[in-house]
Structures are given as structure tokens and as C-alpha cells.
Write a protein that holds these residues in place. Sequence first.
Motif, PDB file in Angstrom:
ATOM      1  N   TYR A   1       0.837  -1.196   0.000  1.00 49.45           N
ATOM      2  CA  TYR A   1       0.000   0.000   0.000  1.00 49.45           C
ATOM      3  C   TYR A   1       0.877   1.253   0.000  1.00 49.45           C
ATOM      4  N   PRO A   2       1.395   1.631  -1.168  1.00 52.54           N
ATOM      5  CA  PRO A   2       2.313   2.790  -1.212  1.00 52.54           C
ATOM      6  C   PRO A   2       1.696   4.081  -0.712  1.00 52.54           C
ATOM      7  N   GLU A   3       0.370   4.253  -0.903  1.00 55.46           N
ATOM      8  CA  GLU A   3      -0.271   5.478  -0.414  1.00 55.46           C
ATOM      9  C   GLU A   3      -0.155   5.580   1.108  1.00 55.46           C
ATOM     10  N   LEU A   4      -0.219   4.449   1.773  1.00 55.52           N
ATOM     11  CA  LEU A   4      -0.167   4.463   3.229  1.00 55.52           C
ATOM     12  C   LEU A   4       1.228   4.771   3.756  1.00 55.52           C
ATOM     13  N   ILE A   5       2.244   4.234   3.104  1.00 55.27           N
ATOM     14  CA  ILE A   5       3.596   4.400   3.650  1.00 55.27           C
ATOM     15  C   ILE A   5       4.273   5.678   3.170  1.00 55.27           C
ATOM     16  N   HIS A   6       3.659   6.368   2.203  1.00 58.39           N
ATOM     17  CA  HIS A   6       4.275   7.605   1.697  1.00 58.39           C
ATOM     18  C   HIS A   6       3.439   8.844   1.982  1.00 58.39           C
ATOM     19  N   THR A   7       2.431   8.713   2.836  1.00 61.52           N
ATOM     20  CA  THR A   7       1.570   9.846   3.173  1.00 61.52           C
ATOM     21  C   THR A   7       1.981  10.416   4.521  1.00 61.52           C
ATOM     22  N   PRO A   8       2.576  11.612   4.556  1.00 58.23           N
ATOM     23  CA  PRO A   8       3.059  12.169   5.832  1.00 58.23           C
ATOM     24  C   PRO A   8       1.979  12.344   6.881  1.00 58.23           C
ATOM     25  N   LYS A   9       0.740  12.572   6.466  1.00 57.83           N
ATOM     26  CA  LYS A   9      -0.340  12.819   7.420  1.00 57.83           C
ATOM     27  C   LYS A   9      -0.976  11.526   7.945  1.00 57.83           C
ATOM     28  N   PHE A  10      -0.444  10.383   7.523  1.00 59.39           N
ATOM     29  CA  PHE A  10      -0.944   9.103   8.012  1.00 59.39           C
ATOM     30  C   PHE A  10       0.198   8.308   8.620  1.00 59.39           C
ATOM     31  N   LYS A  11      -0.035   7.729   9.800  1.00 58.08           N
ATOM     32  CA  LYS A  11       0.989   6.930  10.459  1.00 58.08           C
ATOM     33  C   LYS A  11       0.389   5.621  10.976  1.00 58.08           C
ATOM     34  N   VAL A  12       1.175   4.548  10.867  1.00 56.60           N
ATOM     35  CA  VAL A  12       0.842   3.283  11.515  1.00 56.60           C
ATOM     36  C   VAL A  12       1.658   3.213  12.792  1.00 56.60           C
ATOM     37  N   LEU A  13       0.962   3.181  13.919  1.00 52.94           N
ATOM     38  CA  LEU A  13       1.587   3.246  15.229  1.00 52.94           C
ATOM     39  C   LEU A  13       1.494   1.876  15.905  1.00 52.94           C
ATOM     40  N   ILE A  14       2.635   1.317  16.280  1.00 51.38           N
ATOM     41  CA  ILE A  14       2.682  -0.022  16.860  1.00 51.38           C
ATOM     42  C   ILE A  14       2.600   0.064  18.375  1.00 51.38           C
ATOM     43  N   SER A  15       1.633  -0.674  18.938  1.00 49.83           N
ATOM     44  CA  SER A  15       1.431  -0.712  20.373  1.00 49.83           C
ATOM     45  C   SER A  15       1.280  -2.171  20.807  1.00 49.83           C
ATOM     46  N   GLY A  16       0.957  -2.378  22.088  1.00 54.43           N
ATOM     47  CA  GLY A  16       0.758  -3.738  22.574  1.00 54.43           C
ATOM     48  C   GLY A  16       2.071  -4.485  22.714  1.00 54.43           C
ATOM     49  N   ASN A  17       2.126  -5.711  22.197  1.00 53.53           N
ATOM     50  CA  ASN A  17       3.352  -6.505  22.225  1.00 53.53           C
ATOM     51  C   ASN A  17       4.335  -5.945  21.200  1.00 53.53           C
ATOM     52  N   LYS A  18       5.403  -5.353  21.687  1.00 56.35           N
ATOM     53  CA  LYS A  18       6.399  -4.712  20.828  1.00 56.35           C
ATOM     54  C   LYS A  18       7.768  -5.341  21.060  1.00 56.35           C
ATOM     55  N   PRO A  19       8.647  -5.259  20.065  1.00 54.66           N
ATOM     56  CA  PRO A  19      10.013  -5.744  20.286  1.00 54.66           C
ATOM     57  C   PRO A  19      10.738  -4.839  21.280  1.00 54.66           C
ATOM     58  N   ASP A  20      11.942  -5.239  21.665  1.00 55.77           N
ATOM     59  CA  ASP A  20      12.736  -4.411  22.561  1.00 55.77           C
ATOM     60  C   ASP A  20      12.981  -3.045  21.921  1.00 55.77           C
ATOM     61  N   PRO A  21      12.854  -1.964  22.690  1.00 59.14           N
ATOM     62  CA  PRO A  21      13.042  -0.623  22.111  1.00 59.14           C
ATOM     63  C   PRO A  21      14.366  -0.434  21.385  1.00 59.14           C
ATOM     64  N   SER A  22      15.383  -1.174  21.762  1.00 55.78           N
ATOM     65  CA  SER A  22      16.686  -1.037  21.093  1.00 55.78           C
ATOM     66  C   SER A  22      16.618  -1.451  19.624  1.00 55.78           C
ATOM     67  N   SER A  23      15.569  -2.194  19.259  1.00 53.71           N
ATOM     68  CA  SER A  23      15.445  -2.664  17.870  1.00 53.71           C
ATOM     69  C   SER A  23      14.546  -1.777  17.014  1.00 53.71           C
ATOM     70  N   TYR A  24      13.933  -0.748  17.601  1.00 54.23           N
ATOM     71  CA  TYR A  24      12.977   0.068  16.852  1.00 54.23           C
ATOM     72  C   TYR A  24      13.580   0.629  15.558  1.00 54.23           C
ATOM     73  N   ILE A  25      14.837   1.081  15.639  1.00 59.22           N
ATOM     74  CA  ILE A  25      15.447   1.726  14.464  1.00 59.22           C
ATOM     75  C   ILE A  25      15.738   0.742  13.340  1.00 59.22           C
ATOM     76  N   SER A  26      15.617  -0.564  13.619  1.00 60.38           N
ATOM     77  CA  SER A  26      15.885  -1.558  12.573  1.00 60.38           C
ATOM     78  C   SER A  26      14.677  -1.784  11.671  1.00 60.38           C
ATOM     79  N   PHE A  27      13.511  -1.253  12.061  1.00 55.70           N
ATOM     80  CA  PHE A  27      12.303  -1.419  11.259  1.00 55.70           C
ATOM     81  C   PHE A  27      12.117  -0.219  10.328  1.00 55.70           C
ATOM     82  N   PRO A  28      11.437  -0.420   9.197  1.00 52.94           N
ATOM     83  CA  PRO A  28      11.247   0.691   8.246  1.00 52.94           C
ATOM     84  C   PRO A  28      10.581   1.897   8.895  1.00 52.94           C
ATOM     85  N   SER A  29      10.889   3.065   8.393  1.00 54.03           N
ATOM     86  CA  SER A  29      10.405   4.311   9.006  1.00 54.03           C
ATOM     87  C   SER A  29       8.899   4.510   8.837  1.00 54.03           C
TER      88      SER A  29
END
Length: 282
Positions: free
Chosen positions: A150-178
Motif C-alpha cells: 500500500y504505497p499510499e499508506l507508507i508515503h503519506t506524511p499525514k498518516f501513520k501506523v503506530l505499533i502498540s501492545g506486544n512490541k520488540p525491545d526498544p533497542s530494535s525500533y530503528i531496525s524497522f522501516p520508518s
Amino acid sequence: MQDVSELPDDHLFKPAKKIESNFMRKLLLLVAFSYTAAFAQPKTYSTANAHSHNDYQQSAPLFSAYNLQFGSVEADVILANDELLVAHTERDVPQHRTLEELYLKPIQGYIQANKGYPYADTSRKLILMLDIKSEAIPTLNKIVDILQKYPELIHTPKFKVLISGNKPDPSSYISFPSFVVFDGLLSTRYSKDALSRIIMLSDNFVTYSTWKGTGPIPENVFEKLQKLITKAHGLGKEVRLWNVPDFDDAWSKVIELGVDYIDSDSIKALAQFLKKQSGKAS
């Protein structure tokens, strides 16, 4: 991890060497004030500050909150048989409500209809909070894979997918796509790298108080939460509290605290309340 409330008030602004000039001291104070003010609570609240908690439980998931122009909607997700399903527990899996059909495809349609924006009002943003209920890393990897369709979703500055709940260790956050960002915990201190990928700091209100929404919030609770929220704003992060009593008197107190998103299951009632608030401000 160190509690945010333990941080010194000047932790964001430490000069490399002692500054003797009164002028420079005043200038630094002005910069600090301006930085914090940029993330202070909204002057006027509207449904842009509303969060549809467990939105998939609404009679018309996404559609109802979107028509009310909510700034954030939340969906629980479970990875089952290599599919991302909107479900709170394994018991809900047989309903087979896929994330793509319930949320991603409709949001893509809104963005296409609005020529690159989630809302016709191009100043408004939309957050899709995905509360992961299954194992963190496999589920998040699947979210990343699906979003790339879904390129519209990942390239739209006014839309964000925010991950909550069960998350990886915070030290790994930067390893995932922006194009995926993270929900942090208000009371936790994060590294600079982790903070760079966190856009919101949330917390469970009942861990601070048993207040039921009538009368004032106990003064010590109010002061503690306000201090944490002020520090979060100083870090440039928006704030949400969940498990706050879900009616107008309590929403008023949450606004006094300075949160950025008001969490609610009663989305029509919250929208009416916020409309009145906007009218008072004007």
C-alpha cells in the motif's frame, strides 16, 4: 529503566561549557521555552484529538470514527496462519476479519480520494494504532510486509501506523522501516535512538489512581501526571492515557492534564463533547 519523572528539568539543554553572559542565558531560556511550547497541549480540542479505543468493536469499524474526523483509531491484531486478523483474543480469530479489508484498503481509498491526504481537510492527520496481541516480532514483520503493498499508506506524511501492545525491545525500533512508528510508555525513559521512532507516549490511568471521574482528581495524582506529560511534550511526543473514566466530566479533567489524545469507546458522545469544547473556544 529510569522513570521519566526522575529526569532533571534541564536534561534537554546542557551547554558544553559554562556560559557567563546574561544575554546568552536569557537566549537559552527562550529557546527552551519555545521548544517545549511547540509540543504543549492544543489550544482548542476537536475530534482531531480523539482516539477510538478498540475501534473494531464499533458498529461500523473505521467508518464511524472517520466520519467524525477522529485523529486516531485503534485495532487489535493477531497473526494467525500467516494472516493479520483484527482480533482481541484467539477466540475472535474464527471471525476472520482481516486488517487489510477492515482498515488498510478503506484508508487507502480515503487517501486516493483526497489526493494524498487522509482527510479532505489537509491539515488533519490520521493514526492507525495497531495493538499487537500475538508474538511481537513475527507480527510486526508481517505488518511491514503487508504495508509495502500500500504505497499510499507508507508515503503519506499525514498518516501513520503506530505499533502498540506486544512490541520488540526498544533497542530494535530503528531496525524497522520508518513507515512504522511506536507507542511508548509515559513513565519509561528511552534511548535517543528509540525515541527517534516513538511518536506517542501512553499510559494506563488506573496505575496512578482509582479515581472514577466524579469530583477532582486527587491533587498528588494530578501533579504527577501533569509533570510526566509536560516532560513528554518537552521530548516532542504526544500523550494518551487509557482506562480513564469514559464520560464528559472525566474528559474535561484529561484536557486539563494536557493530553493530546482522548481515549474513548463512546465515540459519538466524545465527538459531541469536543464540538461543544470547540464552540466555547471560539
